[in-house]
Design a protein around this motif. Structure first.
Motif, PDB file in Angstrom:
ATOM      1  N   GLU A  71       0.834  -1.206   0.000  1.00 35.68           N
ATOM      2  CA  GLU A  71       0.000   0.000   0.000  1.00 35.68           C
ATOM      3  C   GLU A  71       0.865   1.251   0.000  1.00 35.68           C
ATOM      4  OE1 GLU A  71      -3.682   1.968   2.505  1.00 35.68           O
ATOM      5  OE2 GLU A  71      -3.519  -0.182   2.151  1.00 35.68           O
ATOM      6  N   GLN A  75       0.158   8.846   2.330  1.00 38.50           N
ATOM      7  CA  GLN A  75      -1.121   9.111   2.979  1.00 38.50           C
ATOM      8  C   GLN A  75      -0.824   9.471   4.435  1.00 38.50           C
ATOM      9  OE1 GLN A  75      -3.434   5.447   3.997  1.00 38.50           O
ATOM     10  NE2 GLN A  75      -1.860   4.371   2.802  1.00 38.50           N
ATOM     11  N   TRP A  77      -0.435   9.048   8.165  1.00 35.96           N
ATOM     12  CA  TRP A  77      -0.146   7.802   8.865  1.00 35.96           C
ATOM     13  C   TRP A  77      -0.972   7.669  10.143  1.00 35.96           C
ATOM     14  CZ3 TRP A  77       5.925   8.100   8.508  1.00 35.96           C
ATOM     15  CH2 TRP A  77       6.294   7.910   7.163  1.00 35.96           C
ATOM     16  N   SER A  78      -2.247   7.426   9.968  1.00 35.86           N
ATOM     17  CA  SER A  78      -3.090   7.098  11.118  1.00 35.86           C
ATOM     18  C   SER A  78      -2.724   5.695  11.589  1.00 35.86           C
ATOM     19  CB  SER A  78      -4.563   7.142  10.711  1.00 35.86           C
ATOM     20  OG  SER A  78      -4.835   6.122   9.752  1.00 35.86           O
ATOM     21  N   ASN A  80      -4.625   3.097  11.635  1.00 37.62           N
ATOM     22  CA  ASN A  80      -5.128   2.135  10.645  1.00 37.62           C
ATOM     23  C   ASN A  80      -4.270   2.117   9.393  1.00 37.62           C
ATOM     24  OD1 ASN A  80      -7.259   1.258  12.212  1.00 37.62           O
ATOM     25  ND2 ASN A  80      -8.724   2.733  11.370  1.00 37.62           N
ATOM     26  N   ALA A  81      -3.832   3.300   8.949  1.00 41.32           N
ATOM     27  CA  ALA A  81      -2.990   3.366   7.754  1.00 41.32           C
ATOM     28  C   ALA A  81      -1.658   2.656   7.993  1.00 41.32           C
ATOM     29  CB  ALA A  81      -2.750   4.821   7.364  1.00 41.32           C
ATOM     30  N   LYS A  82      -1.087   2.835   9.162  1.00 43.09           N
ATOM     31  CA  LYS A  82       0.179   2.165   9.475  1.00 43.09           C
ATOM     32  C   LYS A  82       0.011   0.646   9.421  1.00 43.09           C
ATOM     33  CE  LYS A  82       2.570   5.558  12.381  1.00 43.09           C
ATOM     34  NZ  LYS A  82       3.132   5.809  13.724  1.00 43.09           N
ATOM     35  N   ARG A  84      -2.184  -1.034   7.656  1.00 41.23           N
ATOM     36  CA  ARG A  84      -2.344  -1.427   6.255  1.00 41.23           C
ATOM     37  C   ARG A  84      -1.013  -1.396   5.513  1.00 41.23           C
ATOM     38  NH1 ARG A  84      -6.606   2.276   6.503  1.00 41.23           N
ATOM     39  NH2 ARG A  84      -5.443   3.665   5.116  1.00 41.23           N
ATOM     40  N   ILE A  85      -0.224  -0.365   5.745  1.00 41.52           N
ATOM     41  CA  ILE A  85       1.075  -0.230   5.075  1.00 41.52           C
ATOM     42  C   ILE A  85       1.974  -1.416   5.413  1.00 41.52           C
ATOM     43  CG2 ILE A  85       3.209   1.122   5.082  1.00 41.52           C
ATOM     44  CD1 ILE A  85       1.392   3.643   5.321  1.00 41.52           C
TER      45      ILE A  85
END
Length: 303
Positions: A71, A75, A77-78, A80-82, A84-85
């Motif tokens: 991913e 974006q 880095w919330s 959730n984003a972390k 997913r990454i």
């Protein structure tokens, strides 16, 4: 050669797939969703992860797997984003390890994307493939776990391509980086002294082909040009090629407010050298930031 590519629809992946097809390889793109075959591309095939879990024999005879899945880090880095990454990278490597383990004829080469963040950041040090890992931020931790997952893939030769900033007009961060200059508002970011290690998109594709083909290359390989620059040097070269001023600085506090933790991508850096590529005779078409900028924006500005 039969080659499988994950992340084959991304910025770097698309260019690699086209280059492989152009030289006559049979290419399988592995993705989450099914895709229709492209007209006129008889040597291009698609398979989903679910298909391969049920029928791994589709990849029998594959000589190389190139794993570019992951991913985007561009974006905020919330939490959730972390997650997913990180998971998008380690899960892809784990899936490849399982798939390869089920093949009777295993690919002898796996080229797995990675990142230069594993070296840590510094304004004074220079890093090459012999430099130890120094994990001091989120991305460094991601790369460390990503490479650990890749090392579980049972291939004879594993190449870990540690990717720097890829400069191209077809995607990635460069079009956004060039936008302020197009609007006559470009300038240094933060202090401007932070190092930027970069590679032209064309050289990125060429070095991936080089790593696929050259049998004596293995382990970490830095995907970066031989002449890293500071952020200020980068901006000046971009402005000169576009015939735009380099005069409007962006303060660090503003980036931190807007981007949060992701601002570290712009405010911190490393001076990375591609020692292994150079030792093995790779010829960069764009070794300097000036040559890269003339190709990417200078020609278009002058027409």
């Amino acid at each position: 050669m039969k080659i499988a590519v994950t992340g084959g629809t991304g910025f770097v992946g698309q260019a690699l797939v086209l280059a492989l097809l152009a030289r006559g390889d049979e290419v399988w793109i592995i993705s989450r969703k099914p895709a229709d075959a492209r007209p006129g591309q008889e040597r291009l095939r698609y398979a989903t992860w679910r298909q391969l879990e049920q029928e791994p024999a589709l990849l029998e005879g594959t000589q190389c797997i190139v794993n570019l899945a992951g991913e985007s880090i561009n974006q905020r880095w919330s939490a959730n984003a972390k997650t997913r990454i990180l998971n998008s990278r380690t899960d892809a490597a784990a899936r490849i390890a399982k798939l390869v383990g089920e093949l009777r004829q295993k690919p002898d080469t796996v080229v797995n994307a990675s990142g230069i963040s594993i070296y840590g950041t510094s304004d004074t040090k220079t890093f090459d493939e012999e430099s130890p890992a120094h994990i001091n931020d989120f991305l460094g931790s991601v790369v460390e776990q990503w490479e650990a997952a890749a090392r579980t893939i049972p291939a004879e030769r594993l190449v870990l391509v540690r990717v720097s900033l890829v400069l191209g007009n077809g995607g990635g961060a460069f079009p956004l980086m060039a936008l302020p200059y197009r609007l006559f508002g470009g300038g240094r970011v933060g202090s401007g002294r932070q190092w930027m290690s970069w590679i032209h998109a064309e050289d990125m594709t060429r070095m991936l082909l080089f790593c696929i083909d050259k049998r004596d290359i293995a382990g970490p390989v830095n995907a970066c040009a031989p002449q890293p620059v500071t952020n200020d040097q980068f901006g000046r070269a971009l402005g000169k090629a576009m015939r735009r001023p380099h005069w409007f600085p962006v303060p660090a506090f503003l980036l931190k407010t807007v981007l949060g933790e992701m601002s570290s991508l712009l405010l911190q850096g490393q001076r990375i050298l591609p020692a292994k590529l150079q030792q093995n005779g790779f010829d960069f078409r764009y070794p300097t930031i000036e040559s890269a900028m003339v190709d990417l924006v200078g020609k278009r500005t002058r027409t």
